[in-house]
Every structure is written in structure tokens, then in C-alpha cells.
Scaffold this active site. Structure first.
Site, PDB file in Angstrom:
ATOM      1  N   ARG A  66      -3.301   8.607   4.424  1.00 52.30           N
ATOM      2  CA  ARG A  66      -3.085   7.417   5.279  1.00 52.30           C
ATOM      3  C   ARG A  66      -3.362   7.822   6.862  1.00 52.30           C
ATOM      4  NH1 ARG A  66      -3.674   3.644   1.577  1.00 52.30           N
ATOM      5  NH2 ARG A  66      -2.233   3.867  -0.062  1.00 52.30           N
ATOM      6  N   ALA A 108      15.452  -9.546  -0.077  1.00 49.56           N
ATOM      7  CA  ALA A 108      15.224 -11.046   0.541  1.00 49.56           C
ATOM      8  C   ALA A 108      15.946 -11.822  -0.725  1.00 49.56           C
ATOM      9  CB  ALA A 108      13.587 -11.347   0.485  1.00 49.56           C
ATOM     10  N   GLU A 110      14.611  -0.957  -0.052  1.00 54.53           N
ATOM     11  CA  GLU A 110      14.001  -2.106   0.858  1.00 54.53           C
ATOM     12  C   GLU A 110      15.105  -3.365   1.132  1.00 54.53           C
ATOM     13  OE1 GLU A 110       9.870  -4.926   1.118  1.00 54.53           O
ATOM     14  OE2 GLU A 110      10.425  -3.714  -0.600  1.00 54.53           O
ATOM     15  N   TYR A 111      14.813  -3.915   2.248  1.00 54.96           N
ATOM     16  CA  TYR A 111      15.503  -5.023   2.569  1.00 54.96           C
ATOM     17  C   TYR A 111      15.614  -6.230   1.295  1.00 54.96           C
ATOM     18  CZ  TYR A 111      16.920  -9.009   5.698  1.00 54.96           C
ATOM     19  OH  TYR A 111      17.496 -10.253   6.340  1.00 54.96           O
ATOM     20  N   ARG A 158       2.747   2.780  -2.924  1.00 54.82           N
ATOM     21  CA  ARG A 158       1.817   3.457  -4.136  1.00 54.82           C
ATOM     22  C   ARG A 158       2.306   4.936  -4.059  1.00 54.82           C
ATOM     23  NH1 ARG A 158      -4.211   1.868  -4.068  1.00 54.82           N
ATOM     24  NH2 ARG A 158      -4.178   3.141  -5.970  1.00 54.82           N
ATOM     25  N   GLN A 190       0.990  -1.209   0.012  1.00 53.54           N
ATOM     26  CA  GLN A 190       0.012   0.044   0.227  1.00 53.54           C
ATOM     27  C   GLN A 190       0.915   1.292  -0.015  1.00 53.54           C
ATOM     28  OE1 GLN A 190      -2.620  -0.174   3.561  1.00 53.54           O
ATOM     29  NE2 GLN A 190      -4.466  -0.230   2.253  1.00 53.54           N
ATOM     30  N   TRP A 191       1.750   1.225   0.965  1.00 53.42           N
ATOM     31  CA  TRP A 191       2.868   2.287   1.102  1.00 53.42           C
ATOM     32  C   TRP A 191       3.485   2.787  -0.236  1.00 53.42           C
ATOM     33  CZ3 TRP A 191       4.672   3.031   6.667  1.00 53.42           C
ATOM     34  CH2 TRP A 191       5.360   4.006   6.967  1.00 53.42           C
ATOM     35  N   HIS A 230       1.178  15.030   1.979  1.00 51.42           N
ATOM     36  CA  HIS A 230       0.283  14.240   1.177  1.00 51.42           C
ATOM     37  C   HIS A 230      -0.145  12.816   1.376  1.00 51.42           C
ATOM     38  CE1 HIS A 230      -2.236  13.502  -2.584  1.00 51.42           C
ATOM     39  NE2 HIS A 230      -1.380  12.524  -2.840  1.00 51.42           N
TER      40      HIS A 230
END
Length: 303
Positions: A222, A123, A120-121, A112, A109-110, A217
Site C-alpha cells: 500500500r 452503522a 469497525e464503527y 482485504r 481495499q484495506w 506486508h
């Protein structure tokens, strides 16, 4: 909250070695810098770095060289003007960088919100921890009948416990299989493939850098009561940080964005007709049922 020993050591090292700087700083932000704030069951949020303050917004708007050339009240008034009339570029002069630990489905969600820099980490490179988000009992709710993407009332405790047990069982089984797939003495599957088996409530981490305008924004959407709970709690914590970082901007943001409602041209016509003493209904308003419902909920406190 599950911080690794390496992360804790990094935080302690950062907090114990303050850096001299000539740039503007905010005392409240310096006090909370690097400190992790717990969110959900295993998540956290912490400020890694920031640039600028309320003064930077004012300075950019005036394109001035100096600081403190106006009274604080005048600076706050200018910030309110900028916010009220949506002059966004002065707010883009400030930036903040967060380290966030969050469930994968929240991250999707974030992400977007594209006006940010994200790392990001991986994997593909590292093995994800055995940590899954399990909602609190009062957050295990049924599908809303009026909102296709929302939840309604909480399930009864017995049913909620059953749901949580299913979520816990599935996440644990999938992680067991993930470890088995990775085992070099077994299949020895590549990490980039083995991660496919993990559930969406598995926790991930990222660094997220964004300017103040786009942060607001993000928060306006959120932190809204209609936003999903699991992302809203992160936004609410960010608003606390916003108040420490740029208090005048945060006040204007709450006044003109969070606590405000924008009337469409059609809604404005309805308000003017009502002020003139005319009886206006949804049928003669020119508004759709949804628009009418949204407007009356704000103007009349209707449900």
C-alpha cells in the site's frame, strides 16, 4: 480533522494518566501514543497500543532470556539477515493497534489484508457523521489507459471542479435522505437499512490490530507508488510510525522490501546473459512483454 468531543476527552485522559509497566517500551512511541495524525480531508490515524520493539524481534530469533546481550550493531545485523531471508516469525512477536478514520471505499481495499483483528464503527448501532471524502483538485484524474485499476493525469481545473461538485452534491443528497429515513417522525427506518443509501466516500472508523510482519506486508503493497493515493497516504504515515517504533526493522524493511525488486528465475537468467556480454531483447529473453518492461524499468531506468 473531525474528532468528536468524546474522542478528544478520551485522548486527553489517556495521555494525562501514564501507566507504570515492567514491559519494554519505546520512548518515541510513548511520545506519539494516542496522538491523531491527519490523513486526507477528514481522516486520521493514531496508535492506541503496541507491544514489543526491535529487541523483541532479536530476542525471539535467538530465543534468549536476556536483553542487551549483544551489541546494537549485531542486533541490527541480525534483523537485516531476518528481513533479507524472509524469516518472518520473529517479527510476529511485535504487535500494534491503530485507530483509523477513513472513507468507506478505502476501508474496503484495506480489509482485504486479512491477517489483522478489526472492529469497525457500527452503522447498525450508531448514526454515521455527515463527513465525506472529497479529493484535492490535483487528485481528480482520468482513467489510466494502461492500468485498468489506476488513474493517469489530473483533469483540467474546470472539469475537476465539475466532478467535485457532483461528488459533493450526491453525498449531501444521500445523507439528507439517510437522515430523513431515520427520522422517527417520518419513515423511522432501521439504521441497518438506512445506511444502504450512503455513498462510498462517507467516513467510517475502526480499531485495527496487526503483528509487525503482516504490517510490513501491508505497507509493502500500500506504500508502493502504484497503490491508490487514498490508501497510500495512510501507509506512508504508518511508515513514519514504524521508524519511531522499530527503527532497525524499519531500516531493513526499506532496504530489502520497499526499495528492492525481486527478480524471477527468468529475469535472473537475462541478467546473467547480459553480464556475459550477450545482447538480449524481449523477443529472445523468454519473458513476456510485461515482465520485460518491469525488469528494464528497474535495471535501465526505462519508462
Amino acid at each position: 480533522m473531525a474528532l468528536t468531543s468524546e474522542q478528544r476527552a478520551e485522548i486527553e485522559a489517556q495521555r494525562s494518566e501514564p501507566q507504570l509497566t515492567s514491559r519494554p517500551t519505546v520512548a518515541a512511541m510513548e511520545n506519539l501514543l494516542f496522538t491523531p495524525f491527519e490523513v486526507l480531508d477528514h481522516g486520521f490515524l493514531r496508535v492506541v497500543d503496541y507491544m514489543g520493539d526491535d529487541g523483541a524481534v532479536v530476542q525471539a530469533a535467538r530465543v534468549s532470556y536476556g536483553r542487551g546481550t549483544k551489541k546494537v550493531s549485531e542486533d541490527a545485523g541480525l534483523i537485516r539477515y531476518l528481513m533479507r531471508h524472509r524469516h518472518s516469525t520473529p517479527f510476529e512477536m511485535c504487535e500494534i493497534k491503530f485507530h483509523v478514520k477513513l472513507p468507506v471505499f478505502v476501508a474496503r481495499q484495506w480489509i482485504r489484508h486479512r491477517m489483522a483483528s478489526v472492529n469497525e464503527y457500527s452503522a447498525r448501532y450508531s448514526i454515521l457523521d455527515r463527513e465525506f471524502y472529497l479529493p484535492a483538485l490535483d487528485q481528480v484524474a482520468a482513467q489510466s489507459s494502461s492500468n485498468r485499476q489506476g488513474r493517469s493525469e489530473a483533469l483540467d481545473p474546470e472539469t475537476a471542479h465539475q466532478v467535485l461538485e457532483i461528488l459533493r452534491r450526491d453525498a449531501s443528497q444521500c445523507y439528507d435522505d439517510y437522515e430523513s429515513l431515520l427520522n422517527p417522525e417520518g419513515t423511522g427506518l432501521a439504521r441497518e437499512l438506512a445506511r444502504m443509501n450512503l455513498t462510498l466516500n462517507t467516513y467510517t472508523q475502526w480499531y485495527w490490530k496487526i503483528d509487525l510482519h503482516n504490517l510490513m506486508h501491508f505497507l509493502a503493497l500500500r506504500a508502493d507508488p502504484h497503490a491508490q493515493y487514498e490508501i497510500r497516504v495512510y501507509a506512508e504515515k504508518m511508515i513514519e510510525i514504524l521508524k519511531a517504533w522499530v527503527p532497525a526493522t524499519a531500516t531493513a524493511f526499506e532496504e530489502y522490501r520497499l526499495g528492492a525488486f525481486t527478480l524471477s528465475a527468468g529475469m535472473l537468467k537475462v541478467v546473467r546473459r547480459r553480464l556475459a556480454g550477450e545482447t538480449v531483447t524481449q523477443e529472445n529473453s523468454g519473458l513476456t512483454k510485461r515482465e520485460w518492461s518491469e525488469m528494464t524499468a528497474v535495471l535501465d531506468g526505462a519508462s
